[in-house]
Design a protein around this motif. Structure first.
Motif, PDB file in Angstrom:
ATOM      1  N   PHE A 145     -13.490  -6.319  -1.933  1.00 56.65           N
ATOM      2  CA  PHE A 145     -13.002  -7.482  -2.676  1.00 56.65           C
ATOM      3  C   PHE A 145     -12.452  -8.540  -1.719  1.00 56.65           C
ATOM      4  CE2 PHE A 145      -9.169  -9.575  -4.298  1.00 56.65           C
ATOM      5  CZ  PHE A 145      -9.670 -10.256  -5.391  1.00 56.65           C
ATOM      6  N   TRP A 146     -11.554  -8.136  -0.825  1.00 60.46           N
ATOM      7  CA  TRP A 146     -10.946  -9.113   0.074  1.00 60.46           C
ATOM      8  C   TRP A 146     -11.943  -9.638   1.104  1.00 60.46           C
ATOM      9  CZ3 TRP A 146      -7.305 -12.042  -1.111  1.00 60.46           C
ATOM     10  CH2 TRP A 146      -6.200 -11.601  -1.855  1.00 60.46           C
ATOM     11  N   GLN A 177       1.033   1.234   4.263  1.00 63.41           N
ATOM     12  CA  GLN A 177       0.868   0.757   5.637  1.00 63.41           C
ATOM     13  C   GLN A 177      -0.600   0.810   6.047  1.00 63.41           C
ATOM     14  OE1 GLN A 177       3.558  -0.154   8.001  1.00 63.41           O
ATOM     15  NE2 GLN A 177       1.768  -1.005   9.036  1.00 63.41           N
ATOM     16  N   SER A 178      -1.244   1.928   5.771  1.00 56.85           N
ATOM     17  CA  SER A 178      -2.640   2.104   6.163  1.00 56.85           C
ATOM     18  C   SER A 178      -3.551   1.132   5.419  1.00 56.85           C
ATOM     19  CB  SER A 178      -3.070   3.556   5.890  1.00 56.85           C
ATOM     20  OG  SER A 178      -4.447   3.727   6.122  1.00 56.85           O
ATOM     21  N   LEU A 179      -3.363   1.006   4.103  1.00 60.19           N
ATOM     22  CA  LEU A 179      -4.229   0.127   3.323  1.00 60.19           C
ATOM     23  C   LEU A 179      -4.029  -1.329   3.712  1.00 60.19           C
ATOM     24  CD1 LEU A 179      -6.277  -0.350   1.100  1.00 60.19           C
ATOM     25  CD2 LEU A 179      -4.401  -0.307  -0.572  1.00 60.19           C
ATOM     26  N   ALA A 180      -2.782  -1.753   3.902  1.00 66.02           N
ATOM     27  CA  ALA A 180      -2.514  -3.148   4.271  1.00 66.02           C
ATOM     28  C   ALA A 180      -3.156  -3.493   5.613  1.00 66.02           C
ATOM     29  CB  ALA A 180      -1.014  -3.397   4.312  1.00 66.02           C
ATOM     30  N   LYS A 182      -5.828  -2.136   6.865  1.00 63.49           N
ATOM     31  CA  LYS A 182      -7.277  -2.222   6.643  1.00 63.49           C
ATOM     32  C   LYS A 182      -7.655  -3.538   5.967  1.00 63.49           C
ATOM     33  CE  LYS A 182      -7.834   2.807   6.200  1.00 63.49           C
ATOM     34  NZ  LYS A 182      -8.120   3.915   5.236  1.00 63.49           N
ATOM     35  N   ILE A 183      -6.864  -3.957   4.977  1.00 63.67           N
ATOM     36  CA  ILE A 183      -7.142  -5.226   4.297  1.00 63.67           C
ATOM     37  C   ILE A 183      -7.045  -6.379   5.286  1.00 63.67           C
ATOM     38  CG2 ILE A 183      -6.375  -6.819   2.506  1.00 63.67           C
ATOM     39  CD1 ILE A 183      -5.326  -4.437   0.927  1.00 63.67           C
ATOM     40  N   ALA A 184      -6.003  -6.365   6.109  1.00 68.99           N
ATOM     41  CA  ALA A 184      -5.826  -7.438   7.090  1.00 68.99           C
ATOM     42  C   ALA A 184      -7.034  -7.527   8.023  1.00 68.99           C
ATOM     43  CB  ALA A 184      -4.548  -7.218   7.883  1.00 68.99           C
ATOM     44  N   ARG A 185      -7.519  -6.375   8.484  1.00 68.52           N
ATOM     45  CA  ARG A 185      -8.689  -6.389   9.370  1.00 68.52           C
ATOM     46  C   ARG A 185      -9.917  -6.920   8.633  1.00 68.52           C
ATOM     47  NH1 ARG A 185      -6.418  -1.433  11.311  1.00 68.52           N
ATOM     48  NH2 ARG A 185      -7.755  -0.209   9.915  1.00 68.52           N
ATOM     49  N   LEU A 196      -1.278 -14.156   5.225  1.00 74.04           N
ATOM     50  CA  LEU A 196      -1.296 -13.028   4.313  1.00 74.04           C
ATOM     51  C   LEU A 196       0.109 -12.823   3.752  1.00 74.04           C
ATOM     52  CD1 LEU A 196      -3.255 -10.518   6.593  1.00 74.04           C
ATOM     53  CD2 LEU A 196      -4.195 -12.322   5.109  1.00 74.04           C
ATOM     54  N   ILE A 197       0.198 -12.461   2.491  1.00 80.92           N
ATOM     55  CA  ILE A 197       1.474 -12.055   1.901  1.00 80.92           C
ATOM     56  C   ILE A 197       1.441 -10.545   1.761  1.00 80.92           C
ATOM     57  CG2 ILE A 197       3.009 -12.199  -0.090  1.00 80.92           C
ATOM     58  CD1 ILE A 197       1.910 -14.985  -0.628  1.00 80.92           C
TER      59      ILE A 197
END
Length: 584
Positions: A145-146, A177-180, A182-185, A196-197
């Protein structure tokens, strides 16, 4: 009078956003006055604790309202006219995964915001329980999605920021922590423009995580006191009440309710014989639902906590929790193999709600608890309590332990009488502000407000206090809801504004704090080693004969200290270890 250098610097920034007196608005219509500033151009970026417009170097705040409805084009223009400079738009990930119309819909929202001259914050919304979010399959859907959003809108200036996940409720902080990360990458692979928020996890209580990303904002929600803002109980400001700190509580005993029967069972009402509170130090009870060693599935629906006197006579129903209506929630699991979710299933069919426990991977047990501190009650030693509720099971193994429960706690801290007023709100917000100050990151209150029912019980006073305090902190924010029957400035299908005084509150000071050429941050300020020994003077630390008060902000090294340790620290952790600077 001695002052810390950083406090002096901060006061220069904040002084330009003190709130003006709040005018009364006689009409029920929303105000139409335009905000004072021109709509800035260029991408936003975080710079220290500030948000800066990249093109014009404008230091500003995002003053937003949440759109939780399907907005009309006019809604964006109206929000801009009311004094907001941003809209926080909730996105349903499930719609974007299958429907091309959803992508077209988002294009329409971007165009409407651009036409109105108002920023757009894209926020990923999921189901409130999120229990199925933390599997590999669900995580990949979030990343996809992102990735699609970032690739499509990387060059879109009207988008102010990406809010990675609304109100994250992980089973453990490491999951978020892990999901955030991954989303950032996934976003940074195609979009380095937008900040990013990253919101604080609701469990444990509003705990922030930190990313190795040069452009992000710490996000959080705030609805204290929850009983007033959300449940419309009591008044604001309140009278003095017992306001303990949860970290000072200690578990003393548990109510022993019958466990769910093995095998497959239909909905059954269960209750327990009287459970006497024997520990004389017990002060409160917290209703809970728990499962351990479960290999099948278990469901729990509406339940009631009852109290009996010393002779066994019924006294009262302490709590009656209807899961379809209440916000009873607060899941926790010691492992990553547990689904805890709210589902439309109950003794009354799909018209009711239940809490569902099940393992993610077959053959491995599900273990977890749901307990909501908002439903804590005074427990009196010598009295007895029971829980009566509805349960059912499917392929429940004999050694599974699933039951309604009450967790009883003693209190080891000092008695604290608190009045929920402006001063109390300020203390709560200052506690959160410490995170942004220590890590040198901007903060945004992404969700706050009061129900429409609470407005005439002091809700407008609460709102005025909150807006004034947020102006003092120079934080960005987003009011709870624009159109919503319970929380909205407007009801879902009406143009009658919720409250005339509330309308005036949205006319805030100019969100543009100042125009600057090079805002300072921890990444571009060089620490200065002051001359002289550090010594204590009253409550201050003083350097040499300079009478300069300082703070020592350090980081612990548990290994041998080498010079090369310093360059590899992230900028938000590179503090004045063994040195003092004007950004401490």
């Amino acid at each position: 009078m001695k002052k810390f250098i950083p406090i002096i610097i901060l006061s220069l920034v904040l002084s330009s956003c003190q709130s003006a007196p709040i005018p009364e608005v006689p009409s029920t219509a929303a105000p139409t006055q335009q905000v004072q500033s021109e709509f800035p151009s260029g991408f936003l970026r975080s710079n220290g604790q500030a948000l800066v417009n990249a093109d014009s170097a404008v230091l500003l705040r995002l003053l937003a309202v949440n759109f939780t409805h399907d907005p009309l084009v006019q809604d964006y223009a109206d929000a801009r006219a009311m004094g907001f400079n941003a809209v926080r738009l909730g996105l349903d990930m499930d719609l974007f995964s299958t429907a091309e119309t959803a992508n077209s819909w988002l294009d329409t929202q971007v165009a409407s915001a651009k036409e109105a001259g108002i920023y757009l914050i894209l926020s990923l919304n999921t189901k409130s329980d999120q229990s199925t979010l933390w599997s590999d399959t669900a995580e990949q859907a979030v990343l996809d999605f992102w990735d699609s959003i970032a690739r499509k809108y990387a060059a879109e200036v009207v988008i102010a920021a990406y809010d990675l996940l609304n109100r994250p409720v992980p089973m453990g902080l490491d999951q978020w922590q892990s999901l955030a990360e991954k989303i950032a990458r996934a976003i940074r692979a195609s979009d380095s423009n937008h900040p990013l928020i990253v919101q604080a996890a609701l469990v444990p209580d509003r705990t922030f995580i930190y990313l190795e990303d040069p452009n992000y904002i710490l996000g959080f929600d705030f609805f204290k006191p929850y009983e007033f803002t959300a449940l419309s109980q009591g008044q604001y400001p309140s009278e003095a009440i017992f306001q303990p700190a949860w970290e000072d509580f200690k578990l003393t005993e548990n109510l022993s309710n019958p466990k769910l029967a093995a095998g497959t069972t239909d909905w059954t009402e269960t209750g327990a014989s009287l459970n006497l509170v024997v520990n004389r130090e017990t002060v409160i009870g917290v209703p809970a639902v728990a499962c351990d060693y479960l290999l099948g599935s278990a469901w729990f629906s509406n339940f009631t906590v009852r109290e009996y006197d010393e002779t066994g006579e019924f006294l009262r129903d302490v709590n009656t929790i209807d899961l379809a209506q209440s916000s009873f929630w607060g899941p926790w699991s010691p492992n990553n193999n547990t689904i805890i979710e709210k589902v439309d299933d109950s003794p009354w069919g799909q018209t009711g709600t239940s809490i569902h426990f099940a393992p993610i991977n077959a053959g491995q047990s599900a273990d977890g608890t749901v307990a909501d501190q908002n439903f804590a009650f005074e427990a009196i030693p010598g009295r007895s309590y029971t829980v009566h509720g509805w349960v059912r099971g499917e392929n429940v193994n004999p050694d599974a332990d699933c039951r309604f429960n009450i967790e009883f706690y003693s209190y080891a801290g000092r008695d604290q009488l608190a009045v929920w007023d402006r001063d109390h709100l300020q203390r709560e917000l200052e506690r959160l502000a410490n995170y942004g100050q220590f890590h040198d990151l901007p903060m945004m209150l992404v969700d706050f407000g009061v129900t429409r029912e609470s407005l005439n019980k002091g809700g407008t006073v609460w709102a005025q206090d909150m807006f004034d305090l947020l102006d003092g902190f120079s934080w960005s924010y987003a009011w709870k809801s624009y159109r919503d029957d319970r929380w909205g400035m407007y009801p879902a299908k009406s143009n009658v504004f919720s409250h005339p005084i509330l309308a005036a509150l949205f006319q805030r000071p100019d969100p543009v704090l100042s125009t600057v050429s090079a805002p300072k941050s921890a990444s571009n300020i060089q620490p200065v080693l002051l001359d002289g020994f550090v010594h204590a003077q009253g409550q201050d630390l003083i350097v040499g004969s300079s009478q300069q008060a300082i703070r020592l902000v350090g980081i612990n090294f548990n290994n041998d200290l080498y010079t090369q340790n310093f360059p590899f620290m992230p900028h938000h952790a590179r503090r004045d270890f063994l040195r003092c600077g004007d950004w401490a």
